[in-house]
Structure formats: C-alpha cells, structure tokens
Design an enzyme around this catalytic site. Structure first.
Site, PDB file in Angstrom:
ATOM      1  N   GLY A  71      -4.899   7.260   3.354  1.00  0.00           N
ATOM      2  CA  GLY A  71      -4.242   8.486   3.935  1.00  0.00           C
ATOM      3  C   GLY A  71      -3.555   9.270   2.885  1.00  0.00           C
ATOM      4  N   ASN A 151       6.059   9.765  10.981  1.00  0.00           N
ATOM      5  CA  ASN A 151       5.892   8.252  10.741  1.00  0.00           C
ATOM      6  C   ASN A 151       7.231   7.386  11.230  1.00  0.00           C
ATOM      7  OD1 ASN A 151       6.276   9.886   8.522  1.00  0.00           O
ATOM      8  ND2 ASN A 151       7.035   8.122   7.204  1.00  0.00           N
ATOM      9  N   GLN A 179      -0.607   9.110  11.575  1.00  0.00           N
ATOM     10  CA  GLN A 179       0.045   7.960  12.518  1.00  0.00           C
ATOM     11  C   GLN A 179      -0.499   8.300  13.772  1.00  0.00           C
ATOM     12  OE1 GLN A 179       2.488   5.562  12.271  1.00  0.00           O
ATOM     13  NE2 GLN A 179       2.543   5.888  10.120  1.00  0.00           N
ATOM     14  N   SER A 199      -6.210   7.637   8.174  1.00  0.00           N
ATOM     15  CA  SER A 199      -6.135   6.153   7.400  1.00  0.00           C
ATOM     16  C   SER A 199      -6.386   4.999   8.497  1.00  0.00           C
ATOM     17  CB  SER A 199      -4.685   5.745   6.815  1.00  0.00           C
ATOM     18  OG  SER A 199      -4.725   4.737   5.879  1.00  0.00           O
ATOM     19  N   HIS A 201      -6.041   1.881   8.085  1.00  0.00           N
ATOM     20  CA  HIS A 201      -5.016   0.674   8.462  1.00  0.00           C
ATOM     21  C   HIS A 201      -4.197   0.800   9.237  1.00  0.00           C
ATOM     22  CE1 HIS A 201      -1.203   1.298   6.038  1.00  0.00           C
ATOM     23  NE2 HIS A 201      -2.317   2.190   5.264  1.00  0.00           N
ATOM     24  N   THR A 237     -18.360   4.818  -6.101  1.00  0.00           N
ATOM     25  CA  THR A 237     -19.123   3.993  -5.074  1.00  0.00           C
ATOM     26  C   THR A 237     -18.552   3.674  -4.152  1.00  0.00           C
ATOM     27  OG1 THR A 237     -20.209   3.106  -7.313  1.00  0.00           O
ATOM     28  CG2 THR A 237     -20.409   1.875  -5.208  1.00  0.00           C
ATOM     29  N   CYS A 327      12.921   2.228   2.136  1.00  0.00           N
ATOM     30  CA  CYS A 327      11.632   1.371   2.147  1.00  0.00           C
ATOM     31  C   CYS A 327      12.397   0.006   1.696  1.00  0.00           C
ATOM     32  CB  CYS A 327      10.773   1.934   1.221  1.00  0.00           C
ATOM     33  SG  CYS A 327      10.044   3.722   2.041  1.00  0.00           S
TER      34      CYS A 327
HETATM   35  N1  PLP Z   1       0.916  10.027   6.134  1.00  0.00           N
HETATM   36  C1  PLP Z   1       1.648   9.362   6.844  1.00  0.00           C
HETATM   37  C2  PLP Z   1       2.239   9.942   8.217  1.00  0.00           C
HETATM   38  C3  PLP Z   1       1.899   7.875   6.958  1.00  0.00           C
HETATM   39  O1  PLP Z   1       2.665   7.257   7.824  1.00  0.00           O
HETATM   40  C4  PLP Z   1       1.373   7.218   5.675  1.00  0.00           C
HETATM   41  C5  PLP Z   1       1.441   5.695   5.543  1.00  0.00           C
HETATM   42  O2  PLP Z   1       2.451   5.184   5.885  1.00  0.00           O
HETATM   43  C6  PLP Z   1       0.219   7.955   4.943  1.00  0.00           C
HETATM   44  C7  PLP Z   1       0.325   9.213   4.857  1.00  0.00           C
HETATM   45  C8  PLP Z   1      -0.086   7.294   3.751  1.00  0.00           C
HETATM   46  O3  PLP Z   1      -1.457   6.400   4.200  1.00  0.00           O
HETATM   47  P1  PLP Z   1      -1.971   5.476   3.185  1.00  0.00           P
HETATM   48  O4  PLP Z   1      -1.116   4.257   3.429  1.00  0.00           O
HETATM   49  O5  PLP Z   1      -3.354   5.162   3.934  1.00  0.00           O
HETATM   50  O6  PLP Z   1      -1.926   5.909   1.997  1.00  0.00           O
END
Ligand code: PLP
Length: 392
Positions: A71, A151, A179, A199, A201, A237, A327
């Site tokens: 992301g 987030n 999110q 993203s 994950h 790649t 964090c």
């Molecule tokens: N943007 C938002 C709103 C997020 O919550 C996050 C991850 O916490 C990201 C971007 C970054 O994504 P990634 O962990 O895949 O780099």
C-alpha cells in the site's frame, strides 16, 4: 496460548484458502512471467487471473490495475508518478491532515522539492468537510488525496463528493483505500476516482503485494526503471505468489464481503454498547456510524496517557489490540497527529486503544474482551489514584 486477534487494521491473518492458492507458486510453478516458455506462461496466466479478481472487486478494468509491493508503494506511485507526469511549473497538492504516513511523508518529500501542499482539517468526528476542499483549491492545484477510511478511526470520508469537487477544478483525485478495500463496496464505475491504493495484507492476503488502480487515460510516470513490467509503471520481476494470493483474497472478498460486514458490524456494535455500559469514562473516537465495519477506537477519560500500559496488559491477558496513537512504547508519550487533528488537547491526544475486528472473530471473544478490558481499566484507575492521580 493463542491470543484473540483484534488488530485487523494492522494486518489480517491470511485466509487458508489464500494460502492454498499461493502454494503452487512457492514451489513447482516458479516461472518468471516474462519468460516465453510454458513455465513462464503459467505464471503470466496466474497474474492475469489475479488482475481480473482485483479489478472485479472494485469494478475496474483489468488494464487499470498496476501491481506493486505494498500500500505504501501504491501511495508513493500515485503521488510521485503524478508529479513526474506534470510539466515543469508551479504545482499544488491537497490532502487531509489525517492521511497515513505513506501519504504524509511522501508529501513532505514533495514539499522539499518545490510542490506546495495544503492539509485539510477534519471535524471532531474525523470527517473532511467538502467546503474546506473548495476553499483550499488554487489555480495550480493538480491533485487531491483523501483516504476512503482512516486507519486509526475507521471513519469513512465523503470521497465521492470530494472527487467531484477536485474534478470540477481540473485536479486529479487519489484515494488511499488500503483499509477499505474488501471491507466495504467500492465501485470505480460509480465513483469518479482517478487513482486508488490497495494492499493485500489488509484483506486476508499476503504481505508484500499491493496495487494502484489507475483510471484509463490518467497519466503517470514511474519511479522504478528496469524491465518495464506492469506497463512500464513498476519494473521488477513480479511477486507471483503474492499477486496470486492478492487475487484469491480479492475473489473471496467479492463473494463474502457483504455477509462478513453484516456479521462484523454486529460484533462491533455489541462491543461499543458493552464498553459504554460497563466502563466509566470510556468514549468512542471518530464518527459513530460512518465507519468501517470492524473499527472501534476508544479513549478512557483521564487515562489517555496510559494507553500503552493498557495495551500491554491486554496482550498479557491474551488480546492483541493496538494503541491508536503510537506505534511503539517508545513513542507513547507523543500526542497522536490524528487525535490532535480531531481537536483533542495534547493530553487527550496521547492515547487511545484501537480494536479492529475481522472475519474470524466470534461473539464470545467480544464478551470475554469487555470483561478483561473493564478489569484492566479499573486496575489502571486504582494505580493512578495511588500514584496521586497524575492524569486525573
Ligand atoms: N495506507 C493506510 C491507510 C494503511 O492503513 C496502511 C497500512 O497500515 C498503508 C497505507 C500502508 O500499506 P502497506 O502496509 O501495505 O505498506
């Protein structure tokens, strides 16, 4: 002891069906998608299929999906790629004050390189008022970036309205939907969005796979150069297994999102109601209704500075949650920029607990959690009063 996982905004567990889809690409299907032989063609076909699934989830065309590694990279590509496609001259970008650091740090980098940036305030509930965007526009505004969902708060921004304002002015509209994708419906045929970050994950897929939706016709320039993969926008790649996992996660989300969301909203509202009923001084942060299905951000009046202590006590008791403001324990004393933007004073901005629910959570986990939370908050209160009520 396996802890109960309530931190889905940080990352989600990989769905076992996603793991099964990825498995062959971590072993016998190891081809490079750029190779012309059979093994390479199998990998290429798998990426094409994944691209279709990710595109379908947001009602986009497959050709509008650019796979990247995260992301964060999608956000960087949206902003840096837009700047690189602009002619030399005076440029201005606008973003909300509560964007993820992947946006804010990139914007700071752009400011150091001559781009002017305005940051939109948010209301006490964490919403951008569209009239503030109108007021911030300048003749040289080229791009507006406001996230779909925050987030920390889970609050949902009025992106359709904001995109319309940006477009009426001739600016591009980017949204960080990291999110939100797979949690709430997002339809690129209905929303006038140019660029959208995702993203894997965050939707039960693997880490290290992300995508940027680039509306057909929107001009971007890459910041990675090499073999020209992903239509020249992201040389390297491809992470085939990761992309296949992202595709599988997107396909499952497309089929199950509505049922998942309805169930998770039920759990979330049960949690909020129980907390408000049983824990004196507990308050919900962010908009009560305009929020993601699984997001709860809580403050505890007078005990905000002790959020990290509370998080660690909950961890000890078997519940994984997050401190919405910081964090790491080392940054616990710093006020959160998000809570500060909501108008919290520096003391209250020091702490909150973020509980983010997901696909595999169950009602009994919520009930057990509220009991433990209630006990731990009461424990904090008595310790604080023994210490002289420093935070009272
Ligand atoms: N943007 C938002 C709103 C997020 O919550 C996050 C991850 O916490 C990201 C971007 C970054 O994504 P990634 O962990 O895949 O780099």
């Amino acid at each position: 002891m396996n802890s109960v996982y309530f931190d889905h905004a940080a990352t989600t567990p990989i769905d076992p069906r996603v793991v099964a889809a990825m498995q062959p690409f971590l072993s016998r299907l190891y081809g490079n998608p750029s190779s012309l032989h059979q093994t390479g063609r199998e990998a290429r076909a798998a990426i094409d299929a994944a691209r279709n699934h990710v595109a379908a989830l947001i009602h986009a065309a497959a050709a509008e999906i650019v796979f990247v590694a995260s992301g964060t990279e999608a956000d960087n590509l949206a902003l840096l790629g837009t700047v690189k496609a602009l002619p030399a001259g005076k440029h201005h970008f606008i973003a909300s004050a509560i964007e993820h650091p992947a946006i804010l740090a990139t914007l700071r980098h752009l400011e150091e390189n001559g781009i002017a940036v305005s940051y939109l305030p948010v209301t006490a509930e964490g919403l951008v008022d569209p009239s503030s965007l109108t007021a911030a526009l300048r003749p040289e505004t080229r791009l507006v970036s406001v996230m779909v969902a925050n987030n920390v708060l889970g609050t949902l921004q009025p992106v359709a309205e904001l995109a319309a304002i940006a477009h009426a002015h001739g600016a591009l509209f980017h949204t960080d939907a990291v999110q939100a994708v797979g949690k709430i419906p997002l339809d690129m045929t209905a929303l006038d969005i140019d660029l959208l970050s995702m993203s894997a994950h965050k939707l039960y897929g693997p880490k290290g796979a992300g995508a940027l939706y680039v509306r057909s016709g929107v001009r971007l320039r890459p910041f990675l150069f090499g073999g020209g993969q992903e239509r020249g926008l992201r040389s390297a790649t491809e992470n085939v297994a990761g992309i296949v996992g992202f595709g599988a996660a997107a396909e499952i989300a497309g089929q199950e999102m509505a049922a998942d969301a309805a169930r998770i909203v039920g759990l979330r509202d049960r949690l909020i109601a129980a907390v408000e009923k049983t824990i004196p001084g507990a308050y919900l942060i962010g908009h009560r209704y305009r929020r993601l299905p699984g997001h709860v951000c809580l403050g505890f009046a007078g005990r905000e500075g002790e959020a990290i202590k509370l998080l660690l006590a909950l961890d000890e008791a078997g519940f994984a949650v997050s401190a919405g403001s910081a964090c790491s324990a080392s940054r616990a004393a710093e006020p959160s920029y998000i809570l500060t933007a909501l108008g919290f004073d520096p003391f209250r901005a020091r702490g909150s607990i973020r509980i983010t629910l997901g696909r595999f959570n169950r009602e009994e986990e919520i009930d057990r959690f509220v009991e433990v939370l209630s006990r731990e908050v009461a424990g904090l209160r008595s310790i604080s009063s023994l210490q002289g009520g420093v935070y009272a």
